[in-house]
Design an enzyme around this catalytic site. Structure first.
Site, PDB file in Angstrom:
ATOM      1  N   LYS A   1       0.836  -1.605  -0.048  1.00  0.00           N
ATOM      2  CA  LYS A   1       0.014  -0.354   0.051  1.00  0.00           C
ATOM      3  C   LYS A   1       0.948   1.326   0.413  1.00  0.00           C
ATOM      4  CE  LYS A   1      -1.679   1.928   3.696  1.00  0.00           C
ATOM      5  NZ  LYS A   1      -1.296   2.818   4.257  1.00  0.00           N
ATOM      6  N   ASN A   2       2.017   1.121   1.385  1.00  0.00           N
ATOM      7  CA  ASN A   2       2.575   2.583   1.144  1.00  0.00           C
ATOM      8  C   ASN A   2       3.787   2.780   0.156  1.00  0.00           C
ATOM      9  OD1 ASN A   2       1.446   2.925   3.806  1.00  0.00           O
ATOM     10  ND2 ASN A   2       2.497   2.387   4.887  1.00  0.00           N
TER      11      ASN A   2
ATOM     12  N   ARG B   1      -4.593   9.602   3.968  1.00  0.00           N
ATOM     13  CA  ARG B   1      -3.234  10.422   4.351  1.00  0.00           C
ATOM     14  C   ARG B   1      -2.524  11.286   3.072  1.00  0.00           C
ATOM     15  NH1 ARG B   1      -1.789  13.783   7.876  1.00  0.00           N
ATOM     16  NH2 ARG B   1       0.524  14.334   8.172  1.00  0.00           N
TER      17      ARG B   1
ATOM     18  N   CYS C   1      -5.276   7.378   9.105  1.00  0.00           N
ATOM     19  CA  CYS C   1      -4.898   6.896  11.068  1.00  0.00           C
ATOM     20  C   CYS C   1      -4.811   8.277  12.006  1.00  0.00           C
ATOM     21  CB  CYS C   1      -3.886   6.226  11.193  1.00  0.00           C
ATOM     22  SG  CYS C   1      -4.349   4.450  10.489  1.00  0.00           S
TER      23      CYS C   1
ATOM     24  N   ARG D   1       0.189  14.277  13.585  1.00  0.00           N
ATOM     25  CA  ARG D   1       0.284  14.512  12.291  1.00  0.00           C
ATOM     26  C   ARG D   1       1.050  15.465  11.667  1.00  0.00           C
ATOM     27  NH1 ARG D   1      -0.921   8.205  10.025  1.00  0.00           N
ATOM     28  NH2 ARG D   1       0.717   8.693   8.644  1.00  0.00           N
ATOM     29  N   PRO D   2       2.060  15.884  12.372  1.00  0.00           N
ATOM     30  CA  PRO D   2       2.445  17.319  11.501  1.00  0.00           C
ATOM     31  C   PRO D   2       3.193  17.438   9.866  1.00  0.00           C
ATOM     32  CG  PRO D   2       3.818  16.648  12.716  1.00  0.00           C
ATOM     33  CD  PRO D   2       3.014  15.180  12.926  1.00  0.00           C
ATOM     34  N   ILE D   3       3.040  18.297   8.772  1.00  0.00           N
ATOM     35  CA  ILE D   3       3.335  18.027   8.095  1.00  0.00           C
ATOM     36  C   ILE D   3       4.064  19.571   7.779  1.00  0.00           C
ATOM     37  CG2 ILE D   3       1.061  17.706   7.178  1.00  0.00           C
ATOM     38  CD1 ILE D   3       0.452  20.126   5.856  1.00  0.00           C
ATOM     39  N   ASP D   4       4.803  19.999   8.586  1.00  0.00           N
ATOM     40  CA  ASP D   4       5.637  21.099   9.040  1.00  0.00           C
ATOM     41  C   ASP D   4       7.001  20.431   7.563  1.00  0.00           C
ATOM     42  OD1 ASP D   4       7.041  19.073  10.930  1.00  0.00           O
ATOM     43  OD2 ASP D   4       8.256  20.241  11.083  1.00  0.00           O
ATOM     44  N   GLN D   5       7.498  19.298   7.621  1.00  0.00           N
ATOM     45  CA  GLN D   5       8.547  19.087   6.772  1.00  0.00           C
ATOM     46  C   GLN D   5       8.156  18.680   5.268  1.00  0.00           C
ATOM     47  OE1 GLN D   5      11.927  19.274   8.035  1.00  0.00           O
ATOM     48  NE2 GLN D   5      10.623  19.361  10.026  1.00  0.00           N
TER      49      GLN D   5
ATOM     50  N   ASP E   1       4.771   0.082  11.912  1.00  0.00           N
ATOM     51  CA  ASP E   1       3.796  -0.551  11.450  1.00  0.00           C
ATOM     52  C   ASP E   1       3.325  -2.101  11.893  1.00  0.00           C
ATOM     53  OD1 ASP E   1       2.774   2.547  10.744  1.00  0.00           O
ATOM     54  OD2 ASP E   1       3.441   1.887   8.890  1.00  0.00           O
TER      55      ASP E   1
ATOM     56  N   ARG F   1      -8.432  -0.848   5.562  1.00  0.00           N
ATOM     57  CA  ARG F   1      -7.892   0.705   4.465  1.00  0.00           C
ATOM     58  C   ARG F   1      -6.499   0.204   4.147  1.00  0.00           C
ATOM     59  NH1 ARG F   1      -5.686   5.088   8.294  1.00  0.00           N
ATOM     60  NH2 ARG F   1      -4.831   5.115   6.237  1.00  0.00           N
TER      61      ARG F   1
HETATM   62  N1  EPU Z   1       6.882  14.622  11.271  1.00  0.00           N
HETATM   63  C1  EPU Z   1       6.917  15.774  11.180  1.00  0.00           C
HETATM   64  N2  EPU Z   1       7.146  16.636  10.182  1.00  0.00           N
HETATM   65  C2  EPU Z   1       6.791  16.083   9.541  1.00  0.00           C
HETATM   66  C3  EPU Z   1       5.875  14.918   8.375  1.00  0.00           C
HETATM   67  C4  EPU Z   1       7.063  13.724   9.862  1.00  0.00           C
HETATM   68  O1  EPU Z   1       8.112  15.867  12.111  1.00  0.00           O
HETATM   69  O2  EPU Z   1       5.789  16.668   8.109  1.00  0.00           O
HETATM   70  C5  EPU Z   1       7.354  13.265  11.791  1.00  0.00           C
HETATM   71  C6  EPU Z   1       6.308  12.423  12.200  1.00  0.00           C
HETATM   72  O3  EPU Z   1       5.243  13.205  13.718  1.00  0.00           O
HETATM   73  C7  EPU Z   1       6.587  10.688  12.464  1.00  0.00           C
HETATM   74  C8  EPU Z   1       7.954  10.959  11.938  1.00  0.00           C
HETATM   75  O4  EPU Z   1       7.837  12.240  11.392  1.00  0.00           O
HETATM   76  O5  EPU Z   1       6.791  11.457  14.066  1.00  0.00           O
HETATM   77  C9  EPU Z   1       7.549  10.266  10.862  1.00  0.00           C
HETATM   78  O6  EPU Z   1       6.453  10.893  10.072  1.00  0.00           O
HETATM   79  P1  EPU Z   1       6.825  10.197   8.458  1.00  0.00           P
HETATM   80  O7  EPU Z   1       6.653  11.142   7.630  1.00  0.00           O
HETATM   81  O8  EPU Z   1       7.814   9.267   8.507  1.00  0.00           O
HETATM   82  O9  EPU Z   1       5.234   9.274   8.485  1.00  0.00           O
HETATM   83  P2  EPU Z   1       3.893   9.567   7.149  1.00  0.00           P
HETATM   84  O10 EPU Z   1       5.101   9.424   5.947  1.00  0.00           O
HETATM   85  O11 EPU Z   1       3.080  10.050   7.919  1.00  0.00           O
HETATM   86  C10 EPU Z   1       4.735   7.284   6.206  1.00  0.00           C
HETATM   87  C11 EPU Z   1       3.234   5.620   6.270  1.00  0.00           C
HETATM   88  C12 EPU Z   1       3.136   4.982   8.208  1.00  0.00           C
HETATM   89  C13 EPU Z   1       4.341   5.064   8.602  1.00  0.00           C
HETATM   90  C14 EPU Z   1       4.979   6.000   8.651  1.00  0.00           C
HETATM   91  C15 EPU Z   1       5.886   6.029   9.452  1.00  0.00           C
HETATM   92  C16 EPU Z   1       2.048   6.323   4.292  1.00  0.00           C
HETATM   93  C17 EPU Z   1       0.988   6.027   3.611  1.00  0.00           C
HETATM   94  N3  EPU Z   1       1.727   6.382   5.384  1.00  0.00           N
HETATM   95  O12 EPU Z   1       3.211   7.944   6.990  1.00  0.00           O
HETATM   96  O13 EPU Z   1       2.049   4.281   7.657  1.00  0.00           O
HETATM   97  O14 EPU Z   1       3.650   5.042   9.667  1.00  0.00           O
HETATM   98  O15 EPU Z   1       5.274   6.646   7.401  1.00  0.00           O
HETATM   99  O16 EPU Z   1       7.456   4.554   9.010  1.00  0.00           O
HETATM  100  O17 EPU Z   1       2.843   5.588   3.695  1.00  0.00           O
HETATM  101  C18 EPU Z   1      -0.220   2.376   8.284  1.00  0.00           C
HETATM  102  O18 EPU Z   1       0.657   2.395   6.739  1.00  0.00           O
HETATM  103  O19 EPU Z   1      -0.162   2.559   8.664  1.00  0.00           O
HETATM  104  C19 EPU Z   1       1.016   3.711   9.007  1.00  0.00           C
HETATM  105  C20 EPU Z   1       0.646   4.984   9.350  1.00  0.00           C
END
Ligand code: EPU
Length: 426
Positions: free
Chosen positions: A22-23, A93, A117, A122-126, A310, A402
């Site tokens: 999926k991811n 997401r 989820c 879940r921040p998006i600042d980066q 995960d 999902r």
């Molecule tokens: N983070 C920030 N700022 C940002 C983005 C992330 O501080 O702008 C922090 C998050 O708060 C967290 C860490 O960075 O502490 C890692 O977040 P990441 O961005 O890697 O997560 P994601 O891309 O939103 C994906 C998977 C998640 C999985 C995470 C970590 C997808 C669609 N989702 O999320 O998968 O837990 O990577 O491996 O690819 C799932 O499939 O159940 C799931 C939640």
């Protein structure tokens, strides 16, 4: 509302084929928007997040045609900037990958604030930092629930430094920079196999991306017209595979998990062996043999190649059934232990302090009516139910759907007594 019912206590025997990841599928689907030409994407899991992503692309004029049970043809030739209904983008997401893809294709982008989820904020600042470094102006309108990015001049290759390792922002930076002028370097990049899969897909379409799978990714921008269609197969889902491996270790039995890349499963296999299961690797399969007797262990989740967050809830169930006291530390998310209350209702002994759970093994879990509080937590409930006495009902199954394709039939094919019930059936 659908429920999954499980009569626990059956050992598992046979084989389980793993679907596409999926991811990995999600970024590739959104990346097809950048490409001039038809992309045939194979080995797709037809799970809800993927189906919603097709609808999001259709909302911006992309043609998505299903070719078989696992493949589609995506044709973005007539795509145009358009508002995606927020009820669509809020569902998942990954809708924020539309931002990176639209920036690359149209130099402007807008999407509703992403859902997904909700185990923590879940921040998006980066993501925003990456877009701004490349020359975009980003506006988040909390009242309207939208994020907008405009490019006053042009997208210009730059060095993007991430303050934390993030999969999503690494992927969005790759999408936004693939057609930027000049070279982009992503420093402190995520190294997950799905980051590599996206790079492989884009390179097959004519992009120039090097270093994916390491912490420094280098992208030489190419003209958008130069990206051409291709046929591409998504990698197998290591989290789906890991979930079934954990299920066999907990319930006991002998199951071969097929269509996997064993290298991606190394940390999961190593932990299962620590806990007393046997894992036998072959080229594209792993066989798990277990008598269901497990030993305590310690796990800290980390970005890849560390132990995957995960897989955290699923291994918590193993710890609940292992002798002795285990420690589980969440090292990626601020909080991912909402599901613990559900396991406690089945007799689990767990105490959570901030990011650390202490789990004391019990002889048996007992049946209860439990909720899937999120996707992976839902999978963990099913594993707990497979090992519990009598019948456990798992509710909020839409969250499990999902990300897990045919979970009920895959488990019942190896001997689990599991079935789903729709509202009308009970
Ligand atoms: N983070 C920030 N700022 C940002 C983005 C992330 O501080 O702008 C922090 C998050 O708060 C967290 C860490 O960075 O502490 C890692 O977040 P990441 O961005 O890697 O997560 P994601 O891309 O939103 C994906 C998977 C998640 C999985 C995470 C970590 C997808 C669609 N989702 O999320 O998968 O837990 O990577 O491996 O690819 C799932 O499939 O159940 C799931 C939640």
């Amino acid at each position: 509302m659908k429920k999954i019912l499980v009569n626990g206590g059956k050992q598992l025997f046979g084989s389980i084929p793993i679907s596409g990841m999926k991811n990995a599928a999600l970024p590739v689907i959104y990346a097809s928007l950048i490409v001039s030409g038809k992309c045939v994407i194979e080995n797709l899991p037809m799970v809800n997040d993927v189906l919603v992503s097709f609808d999001i692309l259709r909302a911006v004029g992309v043609k998505v045609e299903q070719l078989s049970e696992t493949s589609v043809c995506i044709d973005a030739e007539n795509a145009a900037i358009a508002k995606v209904p927020s009820e669509l983008s809020n569902k998942i997401r990954a809708s924020y990958y539309l931002l990176g893809a639209e920036l690359a294709r149209f130099e402007e982008a807008e999407v509703g604030l992403p859902g997904g989820c909700d185990f923590c904020v879940r921040p998006i600042d980066q993501h925003i930092k990456a877009f701004e470094t490349l020359g975009a102006k980003v506006t988040v309108d909390q009242n309207a629930g939208t994020i907008r990015a405009d490019v006053p001049d042009c997208l210009q290759g730059e060095t993007v430094f991430f303050d934390t390792v993030t999969v999503g922002a690494t992927i969005n930076a790759m999408l936004a920079s693939v057609c930027a002028f000049g070279n982009t370097v992503i420093v402190n990049a995520a190294r997950e196999p799905h980051v590599v899969d996206l790079a492989n897909f884009l390179n097959t379409c004519g992009a120039d991306i090097a270093g994916a799978g390491t912490d420094t990714i280098k992208i030489r921008g190419v003209a958008q017209k130069k990206l051409h269609g291709c046929t591409y197969a998504i990698i197998p889902d290591m989290i789906e595979a890991g979930t079934y491996m954990a299920a066999v270790a907990a319930a006991g039995g002998d199951v071969t998990i097929t269509n996997v890349i064993p290298k991606h499963l190394e940390t999961i296999s190593a932990k299962l062996c620590d806990m007393g299961a046997k894992v036998i690797e072959d080229d594209t399969s792993v066989r798990v043999v277990s008598d269901g007797k497990l030993k305590h262990t310690a796990i800290k989740t980390l970005p890849y190649p560390g132990f995957a967050t995960d897989m955290q809830p699923q291994f918590c169930v193993l710890m609940c059934l292992a002798e002795g006291e285990s420690t589980l530390i969440e090292g990626v998310w601020a909080n991912r232990f909402k599901y613990v209350d559900e396991l406690k209702r089945m007799g689990a002994k767990i105490t959570v302090n901030d990011k650390t759970a202490k789990v004391t093994g019990v002889d048996k879990l007992h049946s209860a009516s439990v909720r899937a509080v999120d996707l992976r937590a839902g999978a963990a409930m099913i594993i707990a139910a497979l090992c519990a006495e009598a019948t456990t009902a798992v509710e909020d199954v839409h969250l499990i759907e999902r990300g897990y394709e045919n979970i009920v039939s895959k488990l019942s094919n190896v001997g689990a007594d599991i079935f789903s019930l729709n509202a009308g059936n009970y």
